[in-house]
Design a protein around this motif. Sequence first.
Motif, mmCIF file in Angstrom:
data_model
loop_
_atom_site.group_PDB
_atom_site.id
_atom_site.type_symbol
_atom_site.label_atom_id
_atom_site.label_comp_id
_atom_site.label_asym_id
_atom_site.label_seq_id
_atom_site.Cartn_x
_atom_site.Cartn_y
_atom_site.Cartn_z
ATOM 1 N N LEU A 57 -4.622 5.651 -3.847
ATOM 2 C CA LEU A 57 -3.967 5.736 -3.018
ATOM 3 C C LEU A 57 -2.169 5.719 -3.311
ATOM 4 N N ILE A 58 -2.510 4.427 -4.286
ATOM 5 C CA ILE A 58 -0.686 2.965 -4.236
ATOM 6 C C ILE A 58 -0.509 3.676 -5.433
ATOM 7 N N MET A 59 -1.614 4.161 -6.681
ATOM 8 C CA MET A 59 -0.914 4.881 -7.564
ATOM 9 C C MET A 59 -0.193 5.925 -7.443
ATOM 10 N N SER A 60 -1.204 6.665 -6.914
ATOM 11 C CA SER A 60 -0.769 8.086 -5.727
ATOM 12 C C SER A 60 0.797 7.937 -5.761
ATOM 13 N N HIS A 61 1.274 7.034 -4.698
ATOM 14 C CA HIS A 61 2.216 6.708 -4.325
ATOM 15 C C HIS A 61 3.577 6.482 -5.234
ATOM 16 N N ARG A 62 3.276 5.847 -5.969
ATOM 17 C CA ARG A 62 4.464 4.920 -7.162
ATOM 18 C C ARG A 62 4.534 6.982 -7.715
ATOM 19 N N LEU A 63 3.936 7.513 -7.989
ATOM 20 C CA LEU A 63 4.006 8.455 -8.658
ATOM 21 C C LEU A 63 5.180 9.767 -8.470
ATOM 22 N N GLN A 64 4.491 9.558 -7.078
ATOM 23 C CA GLN A 64 5.415 10.780 -5.984
ATOM 24 C C GLN A 64 6.893 9.848 -6.054
ATOM 25 N N GLN A 65 7.273 8.721 -6.585
ATOM 26 C CA GLN A 65 8.122 8.412 -6.211
ATOM 27 C C GLN A 65 9.344 8.805 -7.507
ATOM 28 N N THR A 268 5.049 -4.718 -0.535
ATOM 29 C CA THR A 268 5.017 -4.836 0.821
ATOM 30 C C THR A 268 6.088 -3.339 0.941
ATOM 31 N N GLU A 269 7.064 -3.414 -0.081
ATOM 32 C CA GLU A 269 7.738 -2.181 -0.469
ATOM 33 C C GLU A 269 7.200 -1.678 -0.332
ATOM 34 N N ILE A 270 6.090 -0.939 -0.982
ATOM 35 C CA ILE A 270 5.709 0.711 -1.113
ATOM 36 C C ILE A 270 4.523 0.682 0.740
ATOM 37 N N LEU A 271 4.340 -0.544 0.807
ATOM 38 C CA LEU A 271 3.854 -0.377 2.543
ATOM 39 C C LEU A 271 4.715 -0.253 3.394
ATOM 40 N N ASP A 272 5.900 -0.572 3.674
ATOM 41 C CA ASP A 272 7.135 -0.072 4.307
ATOM 42 C C ASP A 272 8.000 1.371 4.147
ATOM 43 N N GLU A 273 7.526 1.851 3.889
ATOM 44 C CA GLU A 273 7.880 3.205 2.489
ATOM 45 C C GLU A 273 6.290 4.171 3.031
ATOM 46 N N LEU A 274 5.405 4.037 2.933
ATOM 47 C CA LEU A 274 3.804 4.380 2.992
ATOM 48 C C LEU A 274 4.233 4.807 4.576
ATOM 49 N N GLN A 275 3.904 3.135 4.915
ATOM 50 C CA GLN A 275 3.765 3.264 6.931
ATOM 51 C C GLN A 275 4.849 3.429 7.573
ATOM 52 N N GLY A 276 6.054 3.181 7.711
ATOM 53 C CA GLY A 276 7.002 3.462 8.718
ATOM 54 C C GLY A 276 6.706 4.296 9.752
#
Length: 286
Positions: A57-65, A268-276
């Motif tokens: 999940l977290i690696m996917s989010h970084r790639l999407q960026q 924290t930065e990732i989750l602010d964006e992912l979960q907002g």
Amino acid sequence: MSFDDAYQALTDHDDDARWAYGTGFADPLAGVPTALPAGVDPADLAAYCLMLGDDALIMSHRLQQWVTRAPELEDEMALANIALDLLGQARLLLTRAAEAGAGDKKNEDDLAYLRGPEDFRHVRLAERTDADFAHLIARLLVFATWRLALLDRLAANPDPVLAAIGAKGVKEVAYHRDYAAGWVVRLGDGTELSHRRMQEAVDAVWPLTGELFAAHEVELRVGVDPAGLREECDAVFDEVLRVATLRSPESTPGATAGRDGVHGEELTEILDELQGLARATPGGVW
């Protein structure tokens, strides 16, 4: 390509067509034999699925960026598809974790959107911010090489869901590794500038590799012992770096910090964006 359910897609190993894990089904475990294997502690299974699911999940989010930031349009598509593959793996693994009893979370969305940073169990390599494209590619090479070796062994797991994810995942993640390796060689064996920046990226990423091969007690009980992956992964790293005319950094020992919920401000930065959105509209469906 279409299937009646996700399990048919996972177990159709004779089909050579590409299939993005995160597409084509609404219920991740529809049709999957989900009975727990004898002798497996549900709490351990849930914890292990969280580890592997959070990695994806977290690696996917970084790639999407990186979509709209890659150097070529073809790479926009490649990175988006790699991210989708990992997102689909995350869906399956988090759903399995919830079903096995991952705390009070009922489904994949609860686990993705309603946990704080201290509850995530991914390796720290997955959350790292990329200074430039070379850093992304170095990180993807390490992550994909390690995950490919892990999924290959996961295919023999007694849990039918983990075994199916492992068997299907090797096809997808082999592409992830080969894509990253191609770019490492292209940049490392390119111009003086690209060589220097690729070496800087490898040097920056390498201290995070030790954690990938540090065994957590849960992994030893119900999953793949990551220590047994090191020799295979190091052989791949050494060969890719040799062809890329890059220097191999020294291997470093690691601890299971990420597996124990120890993360940095980057998460924290990732989750602010992912979960907002999910946190702003509780119970919302879109």
